[in-house]
Every structure is written in C-alpha cells, then in structure tokens.
Design an enzyme around this catalytic site. Sequence first.
Site, mmCIF file in Angstrom:
data_model
loop_
_atom_site.group_PDB
_atom_site.id
_atom_site.type_symbol
_atom_site.label_atom_id
_atom_site.label_comp_id
_atom_site.label_asym_id
_atom_site.label_seq_id
_atom_site.Cartn_x
_atom_site.Cartn_y
_atom_site.Cartn_z
ATOM 1 N N HIS A 33 -4.268 4.628 -5.378
ATOM 2 C CA HIS A 33 -4.964 3.877 -4.343
ATOM 3 C C HIS A 33 -3.933 3.288 -3.381
ATOM 4 O O HIS A 33 -2.749 3.269 -3.653
ATOM 5 C CB HIS A 33 -5.710 2.681 -4.962
ATOM 6 C CG HIS A 33 -6.672 3.013 -6.041
ATOM 7 N ND1 HIS A 33 -8.015 3.162 -5.814
ATOM 8 C CD2 HIS A 33 -6.500 3.189 -7.370
ATOM 9 C CE1 HIS A 33 -8.637 3.413 -6.954
ATOM 10 N NE2 HIS A 33 -7.727 3.438 -7.919
ATOM 11 N N GLU A 119 -2.312 0.929 -7.589
ATOM 12 C CA GLU A 119 -2.395 0.581 -6.175
ATOM 13 C C GLU A 119 -0.999 0.580 -5.582
ATOM 14 O O GLU A 119 -0.070 0.015 -6.165
ATOM 15 C CB GLU A 119 -2.994 -0.817 -5.994
ATOM 16 C CG GLU A 119 -4.425 -0.957 -6.435
ATOM 17 C CD GLU A 119 -5.440 -0.571 -5.374
ATOM 18 O OE1 GLU A 119 -5.026 -0.152 -4.262
ATOM 19 O OE2 GLU A 119 -6.643 -0.699 -5.644
ATOM 20 N N HIS A 158 -7.892 8.256 -4.822
ATOM 21 C CA HIS A 158 -9.210 7.654 -4.654
ATOM 22 C C HIS A 158 -10.053 8.505 -3.702
ATOM 23 O O HIS A 158 -11.255 8.679 -3.902
ATOM 24 C CB HIS A 158 -9.041 6.229 -4.123
ATOM 25 C CG HIS A 158 -10.168 5.315 -4.466
ATOM 26 N ND1 HIS A 158 -10.242 4.043 -3.977
ATOM 27 C CD2 HIS A 158 -11.259 5.465 -5.249
ATOM 28 C CE1 HIS A 158 -11.329 3.450 -4.443
ATOM 29 N NE2 HIS A 158 -11.965 4.302 -5.216
ATOM 30 N N ASP A 168 -8.128 6.549 0.604
ATOM 31 C CA ASP A 168 -6.776 6.170 0.182
ATOM 32 C C ASP A 168 -6.238 7.070 -0.942
ATOM 33 O O ASP A 168 -7.022 7.642 -1.666
ATOM 34 C CB ASP A 168 -6.753 4.689 -0.230
ATOM 35 C CG ASP A 168 -7.705 4.332 -1.367
ATOM 36 O OD1 ASP A 168 -8.883 4.722 -1.303
ATOM 37 O OD2 ASP A 168 -7.279 3.662 -2.313
#
Length: 191
Positions: A33, A119, A158, A168
């Site tokens: 992400h 992330e 994602h 993303d």
Amino acid sequence: MSIEQGCWAPARQVASPNVNDRPDGEVSALVLHSISLPPGVFSGDAIEQLFTNCLDPSAHPYFAQVADLRVSAHLLIRRDGEAVQFVPFEQRAWHAGRSCWFDGAAWRGQLNDFTIGIELEGDEQTAYRDAQYLTLAGVVRDLLAHYPLFTPERITSHARIAPLRKTDPGPAFDWAYFRQCLAKLSTPQHS
C-alpha cells in the site's frame, strides 16, 4: 532470527488496537500500500495516530474525513527507511478492505485473513526512496524465510486486489527495482 512472536526485530513497535486473530492462522501473501497524511505530506506522526485511533480531526481539514476509520497495517515503511510495526504478522491487520484474490483455482475474499499489509509512506506519483526499497526487501526476505506458504509470486498491490476502489502504491512504485533489491539481499555474497 529477525522475526520473533510475529514481530520484525528491526522495526519500532507501536501497537494498534485495530487487530484481531487470523481465523486459520494462515500467512501466505503480502499486499503493498501507500499512505500519506495529509495527502502528499511525508512527515509527522499522523499515520501512526490514524493506525492507533488517535488522529485529531481538527488538526487538518483532511483528517476529519478519516479520523473515524478503524484501519491498520502490519508495517509502515517511512521515507527514510524506518519500519514501524503496528500488528504482529501472526495477527490480522485491517488493511485490505473489500478485495479479492485469485488463489490458484479459486477466488478468495477476506484478504486480511491471510495477508500481510505493508504501507509505504508516499503517494502514487512521487518516487519512493531507495531506503524504502531496501527496508521492504529486507522484511520480505525475512518473511519468505519465516512463513513457508509465502512466496515472491504472492506479493501484490492494493490496486490489484481492489482495482475499482484503490490504485496504490501506484505507478511511482518500481516493481523491477524492488525485485532487484530483493534478489541482491537473497543472493549469498562471495568475498
């Protein structure tokens, strides 16, 4: 070993309440992400505040839209390469949302049940930094060694698991460069 009790040793640990048990204990895929809070800002502690349910909605106009979300990721990789772990890998982080994955012979939903969410601090247009790729390659190398069901082919984005909803980590993420970094770390060095 770099992973003990679901925690990656190099990461700074910040516990998120947005976590629960994996129903089958399966850890077999990785979803990448990107995140920046507010959008396009790559500094501060807003991401940590979001993942720990402490984001002040009055601190920035955008925060009012997201402060009530209950989300998390296993890891955040900051722009300087620092890793922050919010959820142990053996537990379910709340990162994938409504998504699906073709897993060999069948489609699977509920991806949080079996995926790790990482992330990258960034957005979809700004190039990610070398330090982020190197940290990502390091954690992926350790995940591959620790979880036998997880393979390099089971790394996705994602955008690929929720294509109508998410984009993303976007075109700024260099998949070829990431795989080169991973290959360098995974290949024994000879002197």
